[in-house]
Motif scaffolding. Sequence first.
Motif, short mmCIF file in Angstrom:
data_model
loop_
_atom_site.label_atom_id
_atom_site.label_comp_id
_atom_site.label_asym_id
_atom_site.label_seq_id
_atom_site.Cartn_x
_atom_site.Cartn_y
_atom_site.Cartn_z
N PHE A 91 0.59 -1.76 0.38
CA PHE A 91 -0.34 0.03 -0.19
C PHE A 91 1.00 1.40 0.08
CE2 PHE A 91 -3.47 -3.06 2.06
CZ PHE A 91 -3.75 -2.94 1.37
N TYR A 92 1.34 0.69 0.80
CA TYR A 92 2.29 2.71 1.23
C TYR A 92 3.38 3.68 -0.36
CZ TYR A 92 6.63 5.83 1.48
OH TYR A 92 8.02 6.56 2.15
N PRO A 93 4.26 2.14 -1.74
CA PRO A 93 4.69 2.11 -2.25
C PRO A 93 3.63 2.72 -3.95
CG PRO A 93 4.76 -0.03 -2.22
CD PRO A 93 4.81 0.66 -0.72
N GLY A 94 2.21 2.23 -3.36
CA GLY A 94 0.46 2.45 -4.24
C GLY A 94 0.44 3.49 -3.81
N THR A 95 0.21 4.45 -2.48
CA THR A 95 -0.25 5.40 -2.50
C THR A 95 1.07 6.73 -3.39
OG1 THR A 95 -1.58 4.36 0.06
CG2 THR A 95 -1.34 6.40 -0.47
N LEU A 96 1.96 6.12 -3.39
CA LEU A 96 3.31 6.70 -3.34
C LEU A 96 2.79 7.27 -5.07
CD1 LEU A 96 6.31 5.77 -2.00
CD2 LEU A 96 5.27 8.84 -1.28
#
Length: 401
Positions: free
Chosen positions: A83-88
Motif C-alpha cells: 500500500f505504501y508504494p502504491g499510495t506514492l
Amino acid sequence: MKTINRILISTLILACTSGTAGAQQKLNYKPKPDLIKLIGKNLKDAAAQYKVLMKNVPADSLPETFEKNRSKSTTPKNWVSGFYPGTLFYLYEGTKDKILYDAGLAKLPIMEPIKYIDSHDIGFMMFCSFGNANNIRPSATYKDILLTSAQSLSKRFNPIVGCTMSWGSKPGEFRVIIDNMMNLELLMWATRVSGDSSYAKIAISHANTTMKNHFRPDYSSYHLVNYNPATGGINKKQTVQGYADDSAWARGQGWGLYGYTMMYRETRDPKYLDQARHIAEFILNHPNLPKDKVPYWDFNAPDIPNAYRDASAGAIYASALIELSGYVDAVAAKKYLDAAETIIRTLSTDRFKAAYGENGGFILKHSVGHLPKPAMIDVPLTYADYYFVEAMLRYKKLGKK
C-alpha cells in the motif's frame, strides 16, 4: 461451462482500462467543483505529509501505522506492504511530484521477492505496488513480476472447495476470508495480459463460491468461512475481526463491495453487478451507518454511537461506490456518488485528516485494524490512506473515458 467460457472470452476482449484505479464508464455527471477543489488540496497536503512519512520508514521496511507516538513499520511479507508504494504512485498521478514517484520506485526492489511467496494476500502486496507502477510506465519487467505473482497465488486454489486458501489451516480445515475478493484482480489481469484462462477460471470460481457461502440473506458478509478441503463442505462460519460471528464487520463489507464491483468490471457478468448493488444497499441503508457515512468498526458494535469509527472502511466504500456508479442507472448512480462524496468530505475534515507533520506522516486518523485481538485500534493505517487517495483520483476522473 458455457457461461464460464463466455465470461472468459469477454474478459479477454474487453476494452481494457487497466489499473488499480479501476475502469469507469463515461457518465453524464459533472463532479462538484468545490469537491474537485477540495480533492486538489487534499492531494497537495497528502504529498507533503508523505514526505514526512518517508523520513520514518527504514530502507528495508514499509510503514504500517503510527501509535503511542511511534512509527511502526513492517516487512515486505506483511499483507499491507504494497500500500505504501502504491499510495506514492497514486499521489504522483495526482500531483506529478517526481519525489513521490522515485520514493515508490525505491521500495520495489525489496518487494520483488514477494512474487514467489505463498500468501493469499499477494494481490494486495504486488498489484497495489507493481500494478500501479506498471500503470504509470508499462514495463515488461513489471509484467513478468506480476504474472509470477499470479502463478504463486494460483497454487493456493483448491478445486474441490472452489477457492484460494486464506490463512494457514489445521488438518481438515480450509479457511477463506472475504478479504480474498480483493486478490482476484491480479488473477483477472493475468488472464487479460497473458491469454491464459486458468487465472480467470480460479478468480471466477472463488467469486462464485464466496457469493454462495459468505453472505447472509441481507447481503452482509461473514468474515471467514472454514471449509473441509476434502469435501468442500462448510465446517464453520465466523467473523473473526468483527464484534461477533453474526455481526457485520465494516471493513469486510467494503472488501465484498469493492471485490464484486471489480469482478463485474472484468467479466461483465450481471450477477456480480447485482451482488455489488445488494452489498451497497446493505451498507447505505443500514440504520447504524452515521450520517457522515464513515462507519463504525462493526455495524453491530454494542456501544454505538460511542463505538470506534473506521476510516479505512469508509475509504474503501467511497472508492468502490464511485466505480459502481458507472455501471448502474442514473438514480442508483446518484445515490452511490452522493454517498462517496459525503465520505470524501468527511474524511477531509480535521476529525479524520491529519494536520501537516502529525500522525506520523499518515494522511488519515481513526482506523481500526483488529479490535477483538486487540491490535491497531483508532490509529492511522496504510491501507486507509491508499483507498482514500484512490477514491479521490476516481472522483476526479468521473465523466471521462
